[in-house]
Design a protein around this motif. Structure first.
Motif, mmCIF file in Angstrom:
data_model
loop_
_atom_site.group_PDB
_atom_site.id
_atom_site.type_symbol
_atom_site.label_atom_id
_atom_site.label_comp_id
_atom_site.label_asym_id
_atom_site.label_seq_id
_atom_site.Cartn_x
_atom_site.Cartn_y
_atom_site.Cartn_z
ATOM 1 N N ALA A 1 49.728 102.112 -1.605
ATOM 2 C CA ALA A 1 48.335 101.700 -1.743
ATOM 3 C C ALA A 1 48.237 100.218 -2.075
ATOM 4 N N ALA A 2 49.133 99.733 -2.925
ATOM 5 C CA ALA A 2 49.116 98.323 -3.304
ATOM 6 C C ALA A 2 49.371 97.431 -2.098
ATOM 7 N N GLN A 3 50.290 97.828 -1.219
ATOM 8 C CA GLN A 3 50.588 97.010 -0.053
ATOM 9 C C GLN A 3 49.366 96.875 0.847
ATOM 10 N N CYS A 4 48.646 97.964 1.061
ATOM 11 C CA CYS A 4 47.434 97.911 1.887
ATOM 12 C C CYS A 4 46.391 96.991 1.258
ATOM 13 N N THR A 5 46.228 97.110 -0.060
ATOM 14 C CA THR A 5 45.253 96.271 -0.763
ATOM 15 C C THR A 5 45.648 94.802 -0.687
ATOM 16 N N LEU A 6 46.919 94.503 -0.882
ATOM 17 C CA LEU A 6 47.373 93.115 -0.852
ATOM 18 C C LEU A 6 47.247 92.506 0.539
ATOM 19 N N ASP A 7 47.534 93.301 1.559
ATOM 20 C CA ASP A 7 47.379 92.802 2.930
ATOM 21 C C ASP A 7 45.941 92.378 3.177
ATOM 22 N N SER A 8 45.001 93.207 2.730
ATOM 23 C CA SER A 8 43.582 92.900 2.904
ATOM 24 C C SER A 8 43.166 91.694 2.074
ATOM 25 N N LEU A 9 43.668 91.628 0.836
ATOM 26 C CA LEU A 9 43.329 90.515 -0.049
ATOM 27 C C LEU A 9 43.880 89.196 0.488
ATOM 28 N N PRO B 1 37.129 86.729 -9.323
ATOM 29 C CA PRO B 1 36.214 87.844 -9.008
ATOM 30 C C PRO B 1 36.707 88.709 -7.845
ATOM 31 N N THR B 2 37.244 88.071 -6.814
ATOM 32 C CA THR B 2 37.746 88.835 -5.662
ATOM 33 C C THR B 2 38.983 89.637 -6.042
ATOM 34 N N LEU B 3 39.849 89.050 -6.828
ATOM 35 C CA LEU B 3 41.048 89.749 -7.280
ATOM 36 C C LEU B 3 40.678 90.952 -8.147
#
Length: 245
Positions: free
Chosen positions: A80-88, A232-234
């Protein structure tokens, strides 16, 4: 089982800063006798996990990655973290990471990079001293006082740059600040030219289970911009990720 424990201690003695070690150095770091270290290395070499290019110094081989690959690639948090980081990363066009606390270090469980903003090769499975990193300070600030003091007392607090906060009073003050404000900023304390900001990742029960950060070149983003524009985005990304684990 004692032999297994000793073998794991020998493997854990290797770090990004100390990638080549002698039997004597390994013995000193692990507090295991040189004879026992030699036997461990013989077995690990037979298994293809270490080798000695010059007959004196030992290095890890890629096969050691198999030990942690199942965890780093397969756990729900890491996926899940990898997907979130890719998007971020795509949203901010900056490098992003997630890490958990592993003893006195942070263990990178996911990373999405846009360029090489740090001289060290950082990726899944990398470990860095928790006290010197933004994610590490977020994680340390959430620990019980006694556990935190034990980690700070045994940490080798050698300054990485002229900006590094390495003294115990400085670190305690900084960790108190991180605890109060809910985020950590590392301004060129790990490496000159690198700034990062980190926030905690909370589980359903409210406990801190990991940290997420964004790293930027100091030349193109000030601390104020990091705090006002990136934070804020993080934080939103961390909140979204917490709802999916």
């Amino acid at each position: 089982m004692l032999s297994l424990a000793r073998g794991l201690e020998v493997l854990n003695a290797f770090t990004p800063q100390r990638q080549r070690l002698t039997i004597s150095q390994l013995s000193q770091k692990t507090h295991i006798s040189r004879a026992a270290v030699r036997r461990c290395l013989y077995t690990l070499a037979t298994l293809g996990m270490v080798h000695s290019p010059d007959g004196r110094h030992y290095e890890l081989l890629p096969r050691v990655l198999a030990v942690g690959h199942a965890y780093l690639a397969g756990t729900p948090l890491a996926r899940a973290a990898q997907c979130t980081l890719d998007s971020l990363r795509d949203r901010l066009n900056e490098s992003c990471s997630a890490a958990t606390l592993d003893g006195d270090n942070v263990l990178y469980i996911a990373r999405a990079a846009v360029d090489n903003i740090i001289s060290m090769d950082i990726g899944r499975g990398s470990r860095l001293p928790a006290w010197a990193t933004s994610m590490g300070r977020v994680l340390l600030s959430a620990l019980p006082e006694q556990e935190l003091e034990e980690i700070l007392a045994r940490a080798k607090r050698v300054p990485f740059t002229s900006h590094t906060l390495a003294s115990l009073p400085q670190l305690r003050e900084e960790l108190d600040r991180v605890r109060r404000q809910g985020y950590a900023i590392n301004d060129q304390q790990l490496e000159m030219g690198l700034r990062s900001i980190a926030v905690p990742l909370l589980a359903a029960g409210g406990q801190v289970v990991a940290a997420m950060n964004v790293g930027v070149h100091a030349s193109r983003m000030s601390v104020d911009r990091l705090r006002n524009e990136v934070l804020p985005t993080l934080r939103r990304a961390a909140t979204d990720l917490a709802m999916r684990i």
